[in-house]
Design a protein around this motif. Sequence first.
Motif, PDB file in Angstrom:
ATOM      1  N   CYS A 191       0.829  -1.211   0.000  1.00 16.36           N
ATOM      2  CA  CYS A 191       0.000   0.000   0.000  1.00 16.36           C
ATOM      3  C   CYS A 191       0.859   1.254   0.000  1.00 16.36           C
ATOM      4  N   GLN A 192       1.949   1.255   0.761  1.00 13.61           N
ATOM      5  CA  GLN A 192       2.840   2.413   0.762  1.00 13.61           C
ATOM      6  C   GLN A 192       3.438   2.635  -0.617  1.00 13.61           C
ATOM      7  N   MET A 193       3.813   1.535  -1.278  1.00 11.67           N
ATOM      8  CA  MET A 193       4.375   1.656  -2.618  1.00 11.67           C
ATOM      9  C   MET A 193       3.366   2.264  -3.584  1.00 11.67           C
ATOM     10  N   VAL A 194       2.124   1.776  -3.542  1.00  8.19           N
ATOM     11  CA  VAL A 194       1.090   2.286  -4.439  1.00  8.19           C
ATOM     12  C   VAL A 194       0.801   3.749  -4.146  1.00  8.19           C
ATOM     13  N   GLU A 195       0.786   4.115  -2.863  1.00  5.94           N
ATOM     14  CA  GLU A 195       0.504   5.504  -2.497  1.00  5.94           C
ATOM     15  C   GLU A 195       1.591   6.449  -2.983  1.00  5.94           C
ATOM     16  N   ARG A 196       2.821   5.960  -3.077  1.00  3.15           N
ATOM     17  CA  ARG A 196       3.909   6.797  -3.593  1.00  3.15           C
ATOM     18  C   ARG A 196       3.811   6.993  -5.103  1.00  3.15           C
ATOM     19  N   GLY A 197       3.062   6.111  -5.754  1.00  2.16           N
ATOM     20  CA  GLY A 197       2.942   6.169  -7.209  1.00  2.16           C
ATOM     21  C   GLY A 197       3.576   4.948  -7.835  1.00  2.16           C
ATOM     22  N   LEU A 198       2.755   4.057  -8.344  1.00  4.85           N
ATOM     23  CA  LEU A 198       3.236   2.798  -8.879  1.00  4.85           C
ATOM     24  C   LEU A 198       4.076   3.012 -10.137  1.00  4.85           C
ATOM     25  N   THR A 199       5.250   2.390 -10.153  1.00  6.38           N
ATOM     26  CA  THR A 199       6.097   2.362 -11.347  1.00  6.38           C
ATOM     27  C   THR A 199       6.568   0.931 -11.548  1.00  6.38           C
ATOM     28  N   ALA A 200       7.000   0.634 -12.765  1.00  8.42           N
ATOM     29  CA  ALA A 200       7.522  -0.698 -13.055  1.00  8.42           C
ATOM     30  C   ALA A 200       8.737  -1.003 -12.188  1.00  8.42           C
ATOM     31  N   GLN A 201       9.591  -0.015 -11.975  1.00  9.22           N
ATOM     32  CA  GLN A 201      10.786  -0.210 -11.163  1.00  9.22           C
ATOM     33  C   GLN A 201      10.426  -0.548  -9.722  1.00  9.22           C
ATOM     34  N   GLN A 202       9.428   0.150  -9.179  1.00 16.95           N
ATOM     35  CA  GLN A 202       9.021  -0.129  -7.798  1.00 16.95           C
ATOM     36  C   GLN A 202       8.381  -1.500  -7.678  1.00 16.95           C
ATOM     37  N   LEU A 203       7.627  -1.913  -8.687  1.00 20.35           N
ATOM     38  CA  LEU A 203       7.001  -3.236  -8.652  1.00 20.35           C
ATOM     39  C   LEU A 203       8.059  -4.332  -8.655  1.00 20.35           C
ATOM     40  N   ILE A 204       9.083  -4.177  -9.476  1.00 24.40           N
ATOM     41  CA  ILE A 204      10.170  -5.155  -9.505  1.00 24.40           C
ATOM     42  C   ILE A 204      10.901  -5.167  -8.162  1.00 24.40           C
ATOM     43  N   ALA A 205      11.115  -3.988  -7.577  1.00 29.71           N
ATOM     44  CA  ALA A 205      11.806  -3.911  -6.289  1.00 29.71           C
ATOM     45  C   ALA A 205      10.986  -4.589  -5.189  1.00 29.71           C
ATOM     46  N   ALA A 234       3.885  -5.595 -21.858  1.00 25.93           N
ATOM     47  CA  ALA A 234       2.901  -6.458 -22.518  1.00 25.93           C
ATOM     48  C   ALA A 234       1.475  -5.990 -22.262  1.00 25.93           C
ATOM     49  N   ARG A 235       1.248  -5.437 -21.075  1.00 29.05           N
ATOM     50  CA  ARG A 235      -0.081  -4.974 -20.676  1.00 29.05           C
ATOM     51  C   ARG A 235       0.052  -3.690 -19.877  1.00 29.05           C
ATOM     52  N   PRO A 236      -1.036  -2.979 -19.626  1.00 24.91           N
ATOM     53  CA  PRO A 236      -0.959  -1.798 -18.757  1.00 24.91           C
ATOM     54  C   PRO A 236      -0.405  -2.173 -17.383  1.00 24.91           C
ATOM     55  N   LEU A 237       0.432  -1.319 -16.831  1.00 20.74           N
ATOM     56  CA  LEU A 237       1.086  -1.590 -15.560  1.00 20.74           C
ATOM     57  C   LEU A 237       0.074  -1.867 -14.453  1.00 20.74           C
ATOM     58  N   ALA A 238      -1.029  -1.123 -14.427  1.00 17.21           N
ATOM     59  CA  ALA A 238      -2.035  -1.303 -13.381  1.00 17.21           C
ATOM     60  C   ALA A 238      -2.631  -2.706 -13.447  1.00 17.21           C
ATOM     61  N   ASP A 239      -2.812  -3.235 -14.660  1.00 21.44           N
ATOM     62  CA  ASP A 239      -3.359  -4.590 -14.802  1.00 21.44           C
ATOM     63  C   ASP A 239      -2.373  -5.633 -14.310  1.00 21.44           C
ATOM     64  N   ILE A 240      -1.116  -5.471 -14.660  1.00 20.24           N
ATOM     65  CA  ILE A 240      -0.087  -6.405 -14.192  1.00 20.24           C
ATOM     66  C   ILE A 240       0.004  -6.362 -12.669  1.00 20.24           C
ATOM     67  N   ALA A 241       0.018  -5.149 -12.125  1.00 30.12           N
ATOM     68  CA  ALA A 241       0.128  -5.002 -10.670  1.00 30.12           C
ATOM     69  C   ALA A 241      -1.070  -5.615  -9.965  1.00 30.12           C
ATOM     70  N   GLY A 242      -2.263  -5.437 -10.523  1.00 39.54           N
ATOM     71  CA  GLY A 242      -3.455  -6.002  -9.907  1.00 39.54           C
ATOM     72  C   GLY A 242      -3.422  -7.509  -9.874  1.00 39.54           C
ATOM     73  N   ASP A 243      -3.045  -8.129 -10.992  1.00 41.71           N
ATOM     74  CA  ASP A 243      -2.936  -9.590 -11.026  1.00 41.71           C
ATOM     75  C   ASP A 243      -1.828 -10.076 -10.109  1.00 41.71           C
ATOM     76  N   TYR A 244      -0.746  -9.313 -10.075  1.00 42.98           N
ATOM     77  CA  TYR A 244       0.406  -9.700  -9.253  1.00 42.98           C
ATOM     78  C   TYR A 244       0.053  -9.731  -7.760  1.00 42.98           C
ATOM     79  N   ILE A 245      -0.500  -8.642  -7.247  1.00 40.36           N
ATOM     80  CA  ILE A 245      -0.752  -8.596  -5.802  1.00 40.36           C
ATOM     81  C   ILE A 245      -1.873  -9.537  -5.398  1.00 40.36           C
ATOM     82  N   GLN A 246      -2.816  -9.802  -6.293  1.00 36.33           N
ATOM     83  CA  GLN A 246      -3.845 -10.793  -6.002  1.00 36.33           C
ATOM     84  C   GLN A 246      -3.208 -12.168  -5.811  1.00 36.33           C
ATOM     85  N   ALA A 247      -2.276 -12.520  -6.690  1.00 37.18           N
ATOM     86  CA  ALA A 247      -1.582 -13.798  -6.570  1.00 37.18           C
ATOM     87  C   ALA A 247      -0.723 -13.846  -5.307  1.00 37.18           C
ATOM     88  N   VAL A 248      -0.069 -12.735  -4.994  1.00 37.86           N
ATOM     89  CA  VAL A 248       0.794 -12.688  -3.807  1.00 37.86           C
ATOM     90  C   VAL A 248      -0.023 -12.882  -2.524  1.00 37.86           C
TER      91      VAL A 248
END
Length: 336
Positions: A191-205, A234-248
């Motif tokens: 949640c802190q990461m998303v509040e700072r502004g989601l980026t591909a670099q932050q998602l990988i980190a 491959a897809r919008p970052l928000a979609d990748i992030a949504g699928d990712y955190i759901q799986a996590v």
Amino acid sequence: MDSAQSSSPLSTLPGLRIPVGISACLMGLEVRHDKGHKHSRYCTEVLSSYFEFRSLCPEMGAGMPAPRKAMHLVEPAQAEQEPGSEALRLLTTDGERDCTALMQDFIDRTLPSLAPLRGYILMAKSPSCGMERIRVYNAAGNVQRRDASGLFAAALAERYPLMPLEEEGRLNDATLRENFIERVFLYDDWCQMVERGLTAQQLIAFHSRHKFQLLAHCQKTYRELGPMLADMKARPLADIAGDYIQAVMTAMKKRVSRGAHVNTLQHLAGFLRQDLGEADRALINEQIDAYLREEVPLVVPMTLLRGALRKTDQPYLAQQRYLSPYPDPLGLRNRV
């Protein structure tokens, strides 16, 4: 209504407590139907050092007094159900009052304000707050089934499917307690990461620092998420992030077996093999084996690995939250 029902967002900047919801009776507030409480000293004396609790009593919040008549969930006969109405009704046990509309109004008013929370501790067996195994009666007062959730708990889980939820009584189980608190801290990091502004670099980190936690909880998810993040265009970052955190968050619900911890510990030890002396490597492996034989708790090989890490230059391992998923004073790995 207590001050904890304020809807103002709570900060989770480093050093501040994490905002977590809790059934008000667990805080010692006299809000139950008999004007009693179910004070949880573990919550108020231990977890309160790390969690900023926001207490709610759905029944009091819905405008019901304390004391009040006891209530239960009732499933009307099919012919009695009104089109578009909730299947389960919240009725007083004497059948004289239907409180479903009051509860639904509270839920509708309150759920939007709970978005800042990183977890929720609920009161078991409650027709409003119980997570599972809640009795459902028929109109004649006989138990029909025992597989429902309280109305508020069900709505909370539906509105915030990623939020870690747990019943207070289940926190007496060392494994469930450790699992819930680990999930709260991971979800707060997300949640802190998303509040700072989601980026591909932050998602990988984020994935990098929680990688070994995922390996311990679910190897299948661990193997699947790497390819998911391999092509961030491959897809919008928000979609990748949504699928990712759901799986996590789904994977993190799984209890970690002793064997899965051993596998993860051995992976970590393998990274350090070239940087440690023979005596250090032997001691770590001995204690991993002792943990597998249930002779020592998880904290023993974990502490040795953390100590060994200080002797090496391994920034990738140093960031791993598996080694320190929550504050050490909680002592959760002393019992698993």
